[in-house]
Write an enzyme that holds these catalytic residues in place. Sequence first.
Site, PDB file in Angstrom:
ATOM      1  N   GLY A  77       3.076  -1.074   4.212  1.00  0.00           N
ATOM      2  CA  GLY A  77       3.097   0.340   3.858  1.00  0.00           C
ATOM      3  C   GLY A  77       4.494   0.792   3.482  1.00  0.00           C
ATOM      4  N   GLY A  78       5.191   1.390   4.430  1.00  0.00           N
ATOM      5  CA  GLY A  78       6.492   1.998   4.161  1.00  0.00           C
ATOM      6  C   GLY A  78       7.476   1.113   3.407  1.00  0.00           C
ATOM      7  N   GLY A 129       3.174   2.446  10.681  1.00  0.00           N
ATOM      8  CA  GLY A 129       4.142   3.512  10.456  1.00  0.00           C
ATOM      9  C   GLY A 129       4.958   3.887  11.685  1.00  0.00           C
ATOM     10  N   GLU A 162      -6.544   4.900   8.046  1.00  0.00           N
ATOM     11  CA  GLU A 162      -6.359   6.296   7.640  1.00  0.00           C
ATOM     12  C   GLU A 162      -7.616   6.848   6.977  1.00  0.00           C
ATOM     13  OE1 GLU A 162      -2.674   5.528   5.598  1.00  0.00           O
ATOM     14  OE2 GLU A 162      -1.788   5.027   7.538  1.00  0.00           O
ATOM     15  N   GLU A 178      -4.810  -4.512  11.024  1.00  0.00           N
ATOM     16  CA  GLU A 178      -3.762  -3.497  11.140  1.00  0.00           C
ATOM     17  C   GLU A 178      -3.987  -2.696  12.420  1.00  0.00           C
ATOM     18  OE1 GLU A 178      -1.923  -2.516   7.052  1.00  0.00           O
ATOM     19  OE2 GLU A 178      -3.665  -1.227   7.292  1.00  0.00           O
ATOM     20  N   ASN A 223       0.864  -1.176   0.000  1.00  0.00           N
ATOM     21  CA  ASN A 223       0.000   0.000   0.000  1.00  0.00           C
ATOM     22  C   ASN A 223       0.901   1.226   0.000  1.00  0.00           C
ATOM     23  OD1 ASN A 223      -1.793   2.062   0.494  1.00  0.00           O
ATOM     24  ND2 ASN A 223      -2.325   1.386   2.576  1.00  0.00           N
ATOM     25  N   TRP A 224       1.003   1.850  -1.165  1.00  0.00           N
ATOM     26  CA  TRP A 224       1.920   2.989  -1.274  1.00  0.00           C
ATOM     27  C   TRP A 224       1.393   4.246  -0.596  1.00  0.00           C
ATOM     28  CZ3 TRP A 224       3.946   3.017  -7.075  1.00  0.00           C
ATOM     29  CH2 TRP A 224       4.694   1.840  -7.288  1.00  0.00           C
ATOM     30  N   LYS A 225       0.100   4.230  -0.243  1.00  0.00           N
ATOM     31  CA  LYS A 225      -0.530   5.430   0.353  1.00  0.00           C
ATOM     32  C   LYS A 225      -0.318   6.628  -0.583  1.00  0.00           C
ATOM     33  CE  LYS A 225      -0.034   3.222   4.808  1.00  0.00           C
ATOM     34  NZ  LYS A 225       0.088   3.352   6.271  1.00  0.00           N
ATOM     35  N   SER A 264       3.969  -1.972  10.285  1.00  0.00           N
ATOM     36  CA  SER A 264       5.426  -2.041  10.428  1.00  0.00           C
ATOM     37  C   SER A 264       6.019  -3.394  10.034  1.00  0.00           C
ATOM     38  CB  SER A 264       5.852  -1.656  11.851  1.00  0.00           C
ATOM     39  OG  SER A 264       5.479  -0.315  12.123  1.00  0.00           O
ATOM     40  N   HIS A 266      -9.291   1.261   5.450  1.00  0.00           N
ATOM     41  CA  HIS A 266      -7.981   1.482   6.076  1.00  0.00           C
ATOM     42  C   HIS A 266      -8.156   2.454   7.246  1.00  0.00           C
ATOM     43  CE1 HIS A 266      -3.836   2.610   6.715  1.00  0.00           C
ATOM     44  NE2 HIS A 266      -3.504   1.518   6.053  1.00  0.00           N
TER      45      HIS A 266
HETATM   46  P1  13P Z   1       3.417   0.490   7.568  1.00  0.00           P
HETATM   47  O1  13P Z   1       3.868  -0.800   6.941  1.00  0.00           O
HETATM   48  O2  13P Z   1       4.131   1.692   7.014  1.00  0.00           O
HETATM   49  O3  13P Z   1       3.385   0.421   9.049  1.00  0.00           O
HETATM   50  O4  13P Z   1       1.882   0.701   7.084  1.00  0.00           O
HETATM   51  C1  13P Z   1       1.001  -0.336   7.248  1.00  0.00           C
HETATM   52  C2  13P Z   1      -0.233   0.003   6.527  1.00  0.00           C
HETATM   53  O5  13P Z   1      -0.982   0.877   6.926  1.00  0.00           O
HETATM   54  C3  13P Z   1      -0.516  -0.733   5.282  1.00  0.00           C
HETATM   55  O6  13P Z   1      -1.822  -0.513   4.854  1.00  0.00           O
END
Ligand code: 13P
Length: 249
Positions: free
Chosen positions: A231-232, A171, A97, A165, A8-10, A210, A95
């Site tokens: 994510g990251g 993050g 977010e 999650e 997930n590149w956000k 993470s 998500h």
């Molecule tokens: P991180 O891997 O950056 O913690 O993000 C997780 C995430 O929200 C994937 O959707």
Amino acid sequence: MRALIAGNWKMNGLRADAAERFAAFRERAAAATPPCDVLICPPAPLIADAAAALAGSGLLWGGQDCHAEDKGAFTGDVAAPLLADLGCSHVIVGHSERRGGHGESDTVISAKAAAAHRAGLVAIVCLGESAEERAQGRAAAVVASQLAGSLPPSADGANTVVAYEPIWAIGTGNTATPADVAEIHGLLRDELESRLGEAGTAVRLLYGGSVNAANAHELLRVPHVNGALVGGASLKPGDFWTIVEAAPH
Ligand code: 13P
């Protein structure tokens, strides 16, 4: 169950960055067939680029959100049928977010997942407790309630993935412990089976929060973990591919 590793590149990266990553993933997938399904969810304006760059690679691409309606006057939103038209296989809904930043309720998320199903997409339904809810001993109850409210009647083993999650792990570098993940994933599996019967055994359960190149191997071997939502680390092709290769064969 074959694992799914989803990136997930956000809201990260410009077109040139995406092109570099697509090329890197394509090269790696061509060099050795991945041991799992691999999904990339770039920002919406780059999905057409993903389709062009990844077609025929065996890699999948998807959206990070969709609207609950199929079309209409919804400025800035993305329709599930358009994602399907762009060759997406999956769309993330709910998500944290979006739940937190955009005030999306379980009801809204269920409607979005239903829209994904109508469009022929697999909905990746996200849920997870906050740090405060965990500290209060309410993690399991919160997650069970989110699951009950966020899955539409159309959900089945093939069209739905559930991603756990925990918000405090996203993050932050604070990954949930394997024991915490095992507890919540076991609970999710039980709830899915009691709601969907046999189909509940086929829903893939992803862990997210993470996940990185160093911890993926262990997390991907926790019972009822069928993949990861990353994510990251999905923005770094080398790290993401290490996670892909850490999937159980
Ligand atoms: P991180 O891997 O950056 O913690 O993000 C997780 C995430 O929200 C994937 O959707």
